[in-house]
Design an enzyme around this catalytic site. Structure first.
Site, PDB file in Angstrom:
ATOM      1  N   TRP A 103       0.831  -1.209   0.000  1.00 35.82           N
ATOM      2  CA  TRP A 103       0.000   0.000   0.000  1.00 35.82           C
ATOM      3  C   TRP A 103       0.861   1.253   0.000  1.00 35.82           C
ATOM      4  O   TRP A 103       0.542   2.240  -0.678  1.00 35.82           O
ATOM      5  CB  TRP A 103      -0.982  -0.001   1.181  1.00 35.82           C
ATOM      6  CG  TRP A 103      -1.940  -1.146   1.105  1.00 35.82           C
ATOM      7  CD1 TRP A 103      -2.027  -2.208   1.969  1.00 35.82           C
ATOM      8  CD2 TRP A 103      -2.924  -1.388   0.082  1.00 35.82           C
ATOM      9  NE1 TRP A 103      -2.998  -3.077   1.560  1.00 35.82           N
ATOM     10  CE2 TRP A 103      -3.564  -2.609   0.409  1.00 35.82           C
ATOM     11  CE3 TRP A 103      -3.324  -0.697  -1.052  1.00 35.82           C
ATOM     12  CZ2 TRP A 103      -4.583  -3.143  -0.376  1.00 35.82           C
ATOM     13  CZ3 TRP A 103      -4.335  -1.223  -1.840  1.00 35.82           C
ATOM     14  CH2 TRP A 103      -4.954  -2.437  -1.494  1.00 35.82           C
ATOM     15  N   ASP A 173      -1.352   6.977   6.194  1.00 37.70           N
ATOM     16  CA  ASP A 173      -2.441   6.072   5.807  1.00 37.70           C
ATOM     17  C   ASP A 173      -2.706   5.162   7.009  1.00 37.70           C
ATOM     18  O   ASP A 173      -1.909   4.283   7.310  1.00 37.70           O
ATOM     19  CB  ASP A 173      -2.010   5.265   4.580  1.00 37.70           C
ATOM     20  CG  ASP A 173      -3.026   4.192   4.187  1.00 37.70           C
ATOM     21  OD1 ASP A 173      -4.071   4.072   4.868  1.00 37.70           O
ATOM     22  OD2 ASP A 173      -2.770   3.471   3.198  1.00 37.70           O
ATOM     23  N   LYS A 197     -12.516  -1.372   7.937  1.00 36.37           N
ATOM     24  CA  LYS A 197     -11.787  -2.283   8.830  1.00 36.37           C
ATOM     25  C   LYS A 197     -12.236  -2.051  10.281  1.00 36.37           C
ATOM     26  O   LYS A 197     -12.993  -2.838  10.819  1.00 36.37           O
ATOM     27  CB  LYS A 197     -10.294  -2.117   8.640  1.00 36.37           C
ATOM     28  CG  LYS A 197      -9.881  -2.510   7.203  1.00 36.37           C
ATOM     29  CD  LYS A 197      -8.532  -2.025   6.843  1.00 36.37           C
ATOM     30  CE  LYS A 197      -8.255  -2.021   5.366  1.00 36.37           C
ATOM     31  NZ  LYS A 197      -8.403  -3.282   4.666  1.00 36.37           N
TER      32      LYS A 197
HETATM   33  N1  PMP Z   1      -4.146   1.355   2.605  1.00 38.32           N
HETATM   34  C1  PMP Z   1      -4.160   0.276   3.404  1.00 38.32           C
HETATM   35  C2  PMP Z   1      -3.199   0.210   4.544  1.00 38.32           C
HETATM   36  C3  PMP Z   1      -5.069  -0.749   3.162  1.00 38.32           C
HETATM   37  O1  PMP Z   1      -5.088  -1.836   3.950  1.00 38.32           O
HETATM   38  C4  PMP Z   1      -5.976  -0.639   2.080  1.00 38.32           C
HETATM   39  C5  PMP Z   1      -7.015  -1.691   1.770  1.00 38.32           C
HETATM   40  N2  PMP Z   1      -6.840  -2.914   2.280  1.00 38.32           N
HETATM   41  C6  PMP Z   1      -5.902   0.493   1.266  1.00 38.32           C
HETATM   42  C7  PMP Z   1      -4.999   1.487   1.574  1.00 38.32           C
HETATM   43  C8  PMP Z   1      -6.851   0.682   0.103  1.00 38.32           C
HETATM   44  O2  PMP Z   1      -8.089   0.982   0.617  1.00 38.32           O
HETATM   45  P1  PMP Z   1      -9.386   1.145  -0.307  1.00 38.32           P
HETATM   46  O3  PMP Z   1      -9.694  -0.208  -0.830  1.00 38.32           O
HETATM   47  O4  PMP Z   1     -10.410   1.692   0.630  1.00 38.32           O
HETATM   48  O5  PMP Z   1      -9.023   2.108  -1.395  1.00 38.32           O
END
Ligand code: PMP
Length: 363
Positions: A103, A173, A197
């Site tokens: 991520w 994030d 989450k």
């Molecule tokens: N950042 C992290 C740390 C994540 O765990 C996730 C999704 N698992 C995301 C970003 C992406 O999130 P989204 O699917 O809401 O765009």
């Protein structure tokens, strides 16, 4: 197929059962209004109360003063990967990124589309098995911001301390650990988290931004993606994701009524300790993926001796009522996500299942 008894999904993920029950109770006739919250105008005073209560309860939970704006945005955390540099990375400046998993890699890649985004630390060489130690990273004071990912959902590592960025605005994030533990909010310029989450359901992304930073934002953005415009309109510039905000408000109220973030952090620490102890006492049958001092309390990742045993483990687990235990498709293995909605009872049941499985299959 047995009904799912224990939900270890990585997100969307388990919600506190009383929250689901309240949604069910209120679904057809919301607070005597004669209609569902799903059918109501977002300009209705009834919805506005829900919206403002969600913001107020988040503020209380996080100890978030008015000098920070709380925004409800659409597009998921992945949209923020672009929106952060689009707002905060002017030409002639650079932004620093700590790369601790897929991520944060994606956040860096998005940053490079919009400006001079630089990787200043990475654990890619060791399979992202750790995050930097306090003091390990030095940030150039001219950086526009430092971006990092507080919990790495896929590999199962987590920062136990907020990195020191000096005077450089810290951007984080927090998609997979916001509301899982108390937060030193004053250290941050901006943080973001999608809700599915620990905060509620998919559809809304929370952005918390220090208001002085709003003045520095570049604003050639579509208006519903513009931090300053969203702050000025209390996230009611256009139709917000009303149902997701309603559920987020219920989750926040539930947490406040159950001791707030210190209480939830104590439960999360206990749940993670139970599962990590099971890995450690397995004589190497279950091998944790993260270096022990960098382990995540939210996502516990581990391997079995062979891919065949991992496949058997997942199949037997699903049969026994454990959902969501497969590792992310990019890494495989096993991942148990222990977000706030996962009970200690579920974790204890998983530990017992793991012990029985090991007993049966140890090669
Ligand atoms: N950042 C992290 C740390 C994540 O765990 C996730 C999704 N698992 C995301 C970003 C992406 O999130 P989204 O699917 O809401 O765009």
């Amino acid at each position: 197929m047995l009904p799912c008894r224990h939900n270890f999904n990585p997100g969307p993920a388990a919600l506190p059962p009383p929250v689901l029950e309240q949604v069910q109770r209120e679904l057809l006739d919301f607070e005597g209004s004669g209609m569902s919250i799903l059918e109501m105008s977002h300009r209705d005073a009834v919805y506005e109360r829900v919206h403002n209560a969600a913001i107020a309860d988040l503020r209380t939970l996080l100890g978030c003063p008015e000098e920070y704006a709380i925004l409800f945005m659409a597009g998921g955390a992945a949209t923020q990967f672009d929106l952060v540099p689009m707002h905060l990375l002017p030409s002639g400046r650079h932004a620093a990124y700590l790369v601790t998993g897929l991520w944060s890699e994606m956040a860096l890649r998005a940053g490079r589309k919009w400006g001079d985004a630089r990787e200043v630390w990475s654990s890619a060489a060791t399979g992202y098995d750790r995050v930097p130690e306090p003091g390990e990273v030095r940030i150039h004071p001219a950086a526009a911001y430092l971006h990092y990912t507080s919990n790495n959902t896929i590999v199962g590592t987590q920062f136990s301390e907020v990195p020191d960025a000096g005077e450089v605005p810290l951007v984080c994030d927090m998609s997979s650990d916001l509301l899982s533990r108390p937060l030193a909010l004053a250290r941050f310029g901006l943080l973001y988290a999608s809700a599915q989450k620990n905060l509620g359901i998919a559809g809304v992304t929370v952005v918390i931004i220090h208001r002085p930073l709003l003045a520095r934002c570049q604003s050639r953005m579509p208006r519903p993606l513009d931090y300053a415009q969203m702050a000025a309109t209390n996230s009611l510039l256009n139709t917000p994701p009303v149902f997701a905000i309603y559920v987020l408000g219920l989750v926040a109220k539930y947490q406040l009524a159950h001791g707030g973030l210190p209480a939830v952090a104590a439960q999360n620490t206990e749940k993670a300790a139970l599962l990590y102890a099971a890995l450690e006492h397995s004589g190497g049958f279950y091998r944790g993926c993260a270096q022990p001092q960098h382990r995540s309390q939210m996502n516990v990742t581990f391997r079995l001796p062979t891919p065949e045993l991992e496949a058997r483990f997942l199949a037997a687990g699903a049969q026994a009522g454990f959902a969501g235990l497969g590792g992310h498709r990019s890494v495989g293995g096993i991942r148990a996500s222990l977000y706030n909605g996962v009970s200690r009872v579920a974790v204890q049941a998983l530990v017992e299942f793991m012990q029985e499985f090991q007993h049966k299959w140890r090669p």
